[in-house]
Design an enzyme around this catalytic site. Structure first.
Site, PDB file in Angstrom:
ATOM      1  N   GLU A 236      52.071  52.157  39.425  1.00  0.00           N
ATOM      2  CA  GLU A 236      53.221  53.052  39.349  1.00  0.00           C
ATOM      3  C   GLU A 236      54.387  52.305  38.701  1.00  0.00           C
ATOM      4  O   GLU A 236      54.552  51.100  38.921  1.00  0.00           O
ATOM      5  CB  GLU A 236      53.631  53.530  40.740  1.00  0.00           C
ATOM      6  CG  GLU A 236      52.575  54.360  41.453  1.00  0.00           C
ATOM      7  CD  GLU A 236      53.054  54.816  42.814  1.00  0.00           C
ATOM      8  OE1 GLU A 236      53.578  55.950  42.908  1.00  0.00           O
ATOM      9  OE2 GLU A 236      52.913  54.047  43.773  1.00  0.00           O
ATOM     10  N   HIS A 260      42.918  56.065  48.674  1.00  0.00           N
ATOM     11  CA  HIS A 260      42.617  56.432  47.287  1.00  0.00           C
ATOM     12  C   HIS A 260      41.600  55.485  46.641  1.00  0.00           C
ATOM     13  O   HIS A 260      40.582  55.915  46.100  1.00  0.00           O
ATOM     14  CB  HIS A 260      43.889  56.428  46.441  1.00  0.00           C
ATOM     15  CG  HIS A 260      44.940  57.378  46.907  1.00  0.00           C
ATOM     16  ND1 HIS A 260      44.658  58.558  47.557  1.00  0.00           N
ATOM     17  CD2 HIS A 260      46.303  57.332  46.816  1.00  0.00           C
ATOM     18  CE1 HIS A 260      45.785  59.186  47.841  1.00  0.00           C
ATOM     19  NE2 HIS A 260      46.784  58.466  47.417  1.00  0.00           N
TER      20      HIS A 260
END
Length: 503
Positions: A236, A260
């Site tokens: 990110e 995830h």
């Protein structure tokens, strides 16, 4: 159904239209509801995938009327919906919107909720079918589910269903995840519990199954004989601004790797499931997670860091420890990388490297299968790189294949080149948002994309020893914004002569 009814009878979406039902959304004032859930529900309606009598009920402390909540939904749709606004869809959709005011532990509020659902069943024909979406902190799951049970809303009436949807985190370690699972299972049968990992709703994650099992030229080389290593990355380019209270004490590994990335690992490494049904798919993933082995030295084979303040993309950014609401001496990591092995015949000896971080060079999620170099090639080995297959999960969804090719001109020079498949170029259909797919699956009662309690617990069994090792190994290493994390992550792979991909 809500939306445009003028579709071809060959439209494959017709068999995925939800039947009569309602969704009760707890946590309607949160960012997730406003930016993702409410727009996704409207987009399903706009695509004609919800029934005419569909109902949406918000539950929260605000003293909102039905009309005021309808305006909140409209603002969320205008700001974040994927599909264009359609007045006809909205006119029918908004007639089923209701709001119930109350605290999570207020018994009288659940009585009012039961009355509203009864009215919707009579007036809109929802059939008593109800999904309770808990977009709320995990510590309140037990309170809400118990209140639903006490007023009889958790039990499915005859010829109807009741389901509960819970968002991650599913606990903060193995013990708390087991406690949470017991609390939910005491109210709802396991087959009625849908744990949402929104990554599993992304088209490219689902395409991983098609890529592997619908093509003859991938599966034969999807093993230790041909694969050198696997890298799974979620990067990110933003920090934790506005989420400091949530993030401190949780960190990158618990926030991303436990759910995830370990789910992506399981789908990448699993053997062919007996079918794509929920039980068979979960069993195949569980076998992978059960076979994960940790290195002996968890300090040298992992890395963690905290981003510093500085410049990123031409803008001044705040360091993690200076974020508003952050404890000034926090040892919570904003970057985490780990090394795992999988002790199965298919993968024995192949390292899997997982990494995630904030304030990195770009936003990207990908799975990279890096193959071994050619054995006894006809060209000089030093001219060859490693072939690679890269599944791009976001934001540029697609698949890239890297292979060696001759450079045009005299002589024999070899260079790595790529072939690329992109969803946006190959298909005219726009990919639905992950929450659209997952919410529709909840309403249809189709659970293959939802991890079960066993998967959650196996993932914590993998991560807990790493977290314990980190707790006694000092503070995370600082790293500058706009790069690819701390130098310890580079050393982690460099010890074996490997290097991270630059997405």
């Amino acid at each position: 159904m809500i939306g445009n009814p003028l579709r071809s009878p060959d439209d494959l979406r017709l068999d995925r239209v939800a039947g009569p039902c309602a969704i009760v959304l707890f946590g309607v004032t949160g960012d997730l509801a406003r930016k993702k859930l409410l727009p996704a529900i409207y987009d399903l309606a706009n695509r004609g995938l919800l029934p005419p009598g569909f109902a949406l009920v918000g539950f929260g402390r605000r003293e909102w009327s039905d009309e005021e909540f309808t305006q909140v939904v409209r603002e969320a749709v205008d700001a974040h919906a994927r599909t264009p606004f359609d007045p006809d869809t909205w006119e029918q959709f908004c007639t089923g919107i209701r709001f119930v005011t109350g605290a999570f532990d207020e018994a009288a509020a659940y009585e009012r909720l039961a009355e509203v659902l009864g009215e919707l069943e009579r007036d809109r024909g929802t059939g008593g079918n109800t999904a309770f979406y808990l977009s709320i902190p995990p510590k309140t799951f037990q309170t809400v589910s118990t209140q639903l049970r006490d007023v009889g809303l958790a039990e499915s009436p005859s010829n109807s269903w009741r389901r509960v949807v819970i968002e991650k985190p599913f606990g903060h370690d193995l013990e708390s995840s087991q406690e949470l699972g017991r609390a939910i299972d005491a109210v709802f049968p396991p087959e009625h519990v849908f744990r949402i990992d929104h990554y599993l709703g992304k088209e490219t994650v689902q395409n991983l199954l098609a890529l592997r099992f619908a093509n003859v030229f991938y599966e034969p080389i999807w093993n230790a004989e041909h694969v050198d290593h696997v890298q799974i990355t979620m990067a990110e380019d933003i920090g934790v601004a506005g989420r400091a209270g949530y993030y401190d004490g949780i960190g990158a590994a618990r926030d991303v790797i436990q759910n995830h990335l370990l789910q992506l690992l399981a789908l990448t490494a699993m053997d062919r499931p007996a079918s794509l049904g929920a039980d068979d798919l979960r069993a195949a993933k569980e076998r992978v997670l059960e076979s994960v082995v940790l290195p002996d030295d968890l300090v040298e084979t992992t890395a963690r860091g905290q981003y510093l303040g500085g410049w990123q993309g031409g803008a001044s950014v705040t360091g993690f420890l200076e974020e508003e609401g952050m404890a000034p001496h926090s040892t919570t990591e904003t970057f985490a990388a780990i090394t795992l092995g999988i002790d199965t015949p298919r993968w024995r000896g192949v390292p899997f490297y997982l990494r995630t971080g904030k304030r990195l060079a770009k936003r990207v999620t990908e799975i990279a299968i890096v193959f071994k170099k050619a054995v006894d090639p006809l060209v000089a080995p030093e001219m060859l790189g490693n072939n690679a297959l890269v599944i791009r999960v976001q934001p540029d969804e697609g698949v890239t294949t890297r292979f060696s090719s001759k450079v045009p001109g005299p002589g024999l020079q070899i260079r790595d080149v790529t072939m690329d498949f992109g969803y946006s170029h190959a298909f005219t259909e726009a990919s639905p948002e992950a929450y659209e797919r997952l919410i529709l699956d909840v309403l249809l009662g189709e659970p293959p994309l939802f991890p079960g309690q066993r998967e959650v617990e196996l993932s914590w069994r993998i991560l807990d020893p790493i977290e314990e090792a980190w707790s006694t190994s000092g503070a995370p290493e600082p790293y500058h914004p706009g790069g690819w994390g701390p130098t310890s992550a580079e050393r982690m792979l460099g010890r074996s002569g490997r290097a991270w991909r630059m997405p």
